[in-house]
Design a protein around this motif. Structure first.
Motif, PDB file in Angstrom:
ATOM      1  N   TYR A 168      27.718 -26.710  18.904  1.00 37.71           N
ATOM      2  CA  TYR A 168      26.280 -26.447  18.879  1.00 37.71           C
ATOM      3  C   TYR A 168      25.482 -27.397  17.992  1.00 37.71           C
ATOM      4  O   TYR A 168      24.275 -27.234  17.819  1.00 37.71           O
ATOM      5  CB  TYR A 168      25.990 -24.996  18.542  1.00 37.71           C
ATOM      6  N   ALA A 196      15.233 -29.793  17.149  1.00 40.32           N
ATOM      7  CA  ALA A 196      16.489 -29.252  16.628  1.00 40.32           C
ATOM      8  C   ALA A 196      16.684 -29.735  15.202  1.00 40.32           C
ATOM      9  O   ALA A 196      17.755 -30.193  14.815  1.00 40.32           O
ATOM     10  CB  ALA A 196      17.657 -29.681  17.510  1.00 40.32           C
ATOM     11  N   GLY A 206      20.617 -29.778  14.755  1.00 45.48           N
ATOM     12  CA  GLY A 206      20.717 -28.644  15.675  1.00 45.48           C
ATOM     13  C   GLY A 206      21.318 -27.426  15.018  1.00 45.48           C
ATOM     14  O   GLY A 206      20.623 -26.573  14.479  1.00 45.48           O
ATOM     15  N   GLY A 207      22.636 -27.290  15.054  1.00 46.14           N
ATOM     16  CA  GLY A 207      23.335 -26.190  14.402  1.00 46.14           C
ATOM     17  C   GLY A 207      24.004 -26.662  13.128  1.00 46.14           C
ATOM     18  O   GLY A 207      23.912 -27.829  12.746  1.00 46.14           O
ATOM     19  N   SER A 320      13.428 -21.068  11.354  1.00 40.51           N
ATOM     20  CA  SER A 320      13.944 -21.263  12.698  1.00 40.51           C
ATOM     21  C   SER A 320      15.293 -20.575  12.871  1.00 40.51           C
ATOM     22  O   SER A 320      15.900 -20.124  11.895  1.00 40.51           O
ATOM     23  CB  SER A 320      14.097 -22.765  12.993  1.00 40.51           C
ATOM     24  N   HIS A 322      18.962 -20.525  15.797  1.00 38.25           N
ATOM     25  CA  HIS A 322      19.629 -21.109  16.955  1.00 38.25           C
ATOM     26  C   HIS A 322      20.894 -20.311  17.231  1.00 38.25           C
ATOM     27  O   HIS A 322      21.459 -19.683  16.338  1.00 38.25           O
ATOM     28  CB  HIS A 322      19.962 -22.584  16.728  1.00 38.25           C
ATOM     29  N   TYR A 324      24.573 -20.119  20.050  1.00 39.70           N
ATOM     30  CA  TYR A 324      25.419 -20.889  20.958  1.00 39.70           C
ATOM     31  C   TYR A 324      26.567 -20.010  21.438  1.00 39.70           C
ATOM     32  O   TYR A 324      27.088 -19.186  20.679  1.00 39.70           O
ATOM     33  CB  TYR A 324      25.981 -22.093  20.199  1.00 39.70           C
ATOM     34  N   GLU A 347      20.620 -22.465  22.419  1.00 39.21           N
ATOM     35  CA  GLU A 347      19.157 -22.346  22.330  1.00 39.21           C
ATOM     36  C   GLU A 347      18.727 -22.586  20.888  1.00 39.21           C
ATOM     37  O   GLU A 347      19.312 -22.049  19.961  1.00 39.21           O
ATOM     38  CB  GLU A 347      18.718 -20.955  22.785  1.00 39.21           C
ATOM     39  N   TYR A 348      17.674 -23.415  20.728  1.00 39.82           N
ATOM     40  CA  TYR A 348      17.156 -23.777  19.417  1.00 39.82           C
ATOM     41  C   TYR A 348      15.677 -23.387  19.388  1.00 39.82           C
ATOM     42  O   TYR A 348      14.865 -23.976  20.108  1.00 39.82           O
ATOM     43  CB  TYR A 348      17.331 -25.280  19.174  1.00 39.82           C
ATOM     44  N   ASP A 349      15.340 -22.420  18.562  1.00 44.54           N
ATOM     45  CA  ASP A 349      13.992 -21.855  18.542  1.00 44.54           C
ATOM     46  C   ASP A 349      13.233 -22.269  17.290  1.00 44.54           C
ATOM     47  O   ASP A 349      13.672 -22.018  16.158  1.00 44.54           O
ATOM     48  CB  ASP A 349      14.056 -20.323  18.609  1.00 44.54           C
ATOM     49  N   GLN A 351      12.748 -25.011  15.797  1.00 46.60           N
ATOM     50  CA  GLN A 351      13.316 -26.005  14.880  1.00 46.60           C
ATOM     51  C   GLN A 351      12.488 -27.286  14.937  1.00 46.60           C
ATOM     52  O   GLN A 351      12.988 -28.371  15.246  1.00 46.60           O
ATOM     53  CB  GLN A 351      14.779 -26.277  15.213  1.00 46.60           C
ATOM     54  N   LYS A 365      10.988 -24.436  21.995  1.00 45.85           N
ATOM     55  CA  LYS A 365      12.319 -23.967  22.369  1.00 45.85           C
ATOM     56  C   LYS A 365      13.040 -25.071  23.124  1.00 45.85           C
ATOM     57  O   LYS A 365      12.548 -25.593  24.117  1.00 45.85           O
ATOM     58  CB  LYS A 365      12.245 -22.706  23.233  1.00 45.85           C
TER      59      LYS A 365
END
Length: 418
Positions: A168, A196, A206-207, A320, A322, A324, A347-349, A351, A365
């Motif tokens: 992720y 992200a 991202g993650g 934020s 996220h 996965y 999904e990355y909200d 960020q 998103k």
């Protein structure tokens, strides 16, 4: 008294020496020479490379590249010596090859692997260098440049055999690719990584938002019934705690991880984008595999809070989250080794990175989904794979970003361990 014939003695000697020479030769090719007789030394690592075809909605091309930092081609040196029964000391040195790094970006020139450049190199990088002292009953203390306690606590629960090649984060992705808006590569500052963005590291990762490697002091407990805990402090300042579990239950393989960190170092990892950093990050993840059938599922969740801290540009860093999920099957269908077939979704909200905020974005998103097949080749300690991914994005509050195109990627790659 018995006297052996000279020929028999010579034959016995030749047989003995031949066997000894074979064993010595085997040791020479499977072990590394060391500087002294007290500290053992082992060398390991892997080489990984991908070939990726991409389509950004208006242009298509094929790039050859590595897997980005953390997952990149590397060599690791580990030394260890026994001090007394139950006590050991050692060190780890890990050197990465960041040539063809799809994640990197030159902070001064802005050059990165994207639609405009097919190559970017950051050369060799000493990712980790630390020593440790371990007691079988008390645990381990380590000091130096290393992973902090909660690094990848959620992501590393993935035991599917595809964690390195697909997870992720954007480590093996292309966060510097520009999102086409209305068919144009403008504004050029609007990259996929701007949807992200992790302020804990000042990076479009991202993650695994606070997955830092830095100068730190870390403690890891021994495992009790599969459970272990970790804590660390890194300068200046990053506090982290984590708990992990590894075991089997009723025919299921189970891995769990949870971590929390608080980062106050505004210069961590990249040029500062916050005036005063106060980022906290919570993550949790798990993996379950039915051993009889090979069916598995992996999930990870992360949430970053930035406490309304202002950016150097005057905008406010948003909170934020996220998540996965990955699911599939691991089965040995061929003599080569295990085959892994999987699908995943991320999904990355909200960020939103500094460039997205500067364009007026108020929410966003990013969704990413795909599938892949990986084949392990046991005889060569190798994995070959093919994977496909699709990116989509929606952004509110920025008129320039009203018509964003998606990105499609198909990658073929290989990874060989040594």
């Amino acid at each position: 008294m018995f006297f052996a014939a000279p020929g028999a003695l010579a034959a016995d000697r030749d047989s003995c020496c031949s066997d000894l020479e074979e064993r010595i030769a085997d040791l020479e090719v499977t072990t590394a020479r060391k500087g002294n007789r007290k500290v053992s030394l082992s060398i390991s690592g892997y080489v990984a490379q991908e070939l990726t075809w991409w389509d950004d909605g208006a242009e298509q091309n094929v790039y050859a590249h590595g897997l980005g930092p953390t997952q990149a081609t590397h060599v690791k040196f580990v030394g260890q010596a026994q001090i007394a029964p139950g006590w050991t000391a050692g060190y780890t040195l890990r050197i990465q090859n960041l040539d063809d790094n799809p994640f990197g970006r030159n902070a001064t020139t802005g050059q990165a692997i994207n639609q405009l450049f097919d190559y970017f190199s950051q050369g060799l990088n000493v990712q980790m260098s630390f020593w440790y002292l371990r007691n079988d009953r008390l645990g381990e203390i380590s000091v130096g440049r290393q992973a902090n306690a909660s690094k990848s606590a959620a992501m590393f629960t993935d035991q599917s055999g595809t964690q390195i090649i697909d997870n992720y984060t954007f480590l093996a992705g292309f966060p510097q690719f520009i999102i086409r808006s209305g068919g144009d590569l403008l504004p050029a500052s609007m990259t996929w990584g701007q949807l992200a963005f992790c302020y804990s590291q000042n990076l479009p990762i991202g993650g695994d938002c606070d997955g830092l490697v830095m100068n730190a002091v870390r403690y890891d407990s021994p495992a009790f019934a599969g459970f272990s805990v970790s804590a660390s402090w890194g300068e200046d300042d990053d506090w982290e705690v984590a708990a992990r579990y590894a075991g089997e239950m009723n025919g299921f393989k189970v891995r769990l991880g949870v971590g929390y960190s608080e980062n106050l170092d505004k210069n961590a990892s990249a040029p500062a984008v916050l005036q005063h950093k106060h980022s906290d990050y919570f993550q949790v993840g798990g993996y379950v595999e039915h051993l009889a059938t090979g069916l598995f599922a992996h999930a990870a969740y992360g949430k970053e809070g930035n406490n309304d801290e202002p950016l150097t540009s005057g905008y406010t860093a948003p909170d934020s989250r996220h998540w996965y999920t990955k699911f599939g099957v691991r089965r040995k269908w061929t003599r080569l080794g295990t085959t892994i077939v999987y699908g995943d979704y991320a999904e990355y909200d909200d960020q939103l990175g500094p460039a997205a905020l500067a364009l007026g974005a108020t929410s966003g998103k990013l969704t990413r989904y795909g599938a892949g097949i990986a084949q392990e080749i046991d005889a060569a300690a190798m994995t070959v794979y093919v994977k496909a991914q699709h990116y989509d994005a929606d952004v509110a509050g920025a008129p320039e970003l009203a018509d964003l195109k998606g990105l499609d990627l198909i990658s073929v790659g290989g990874l060989i361990n040594f």
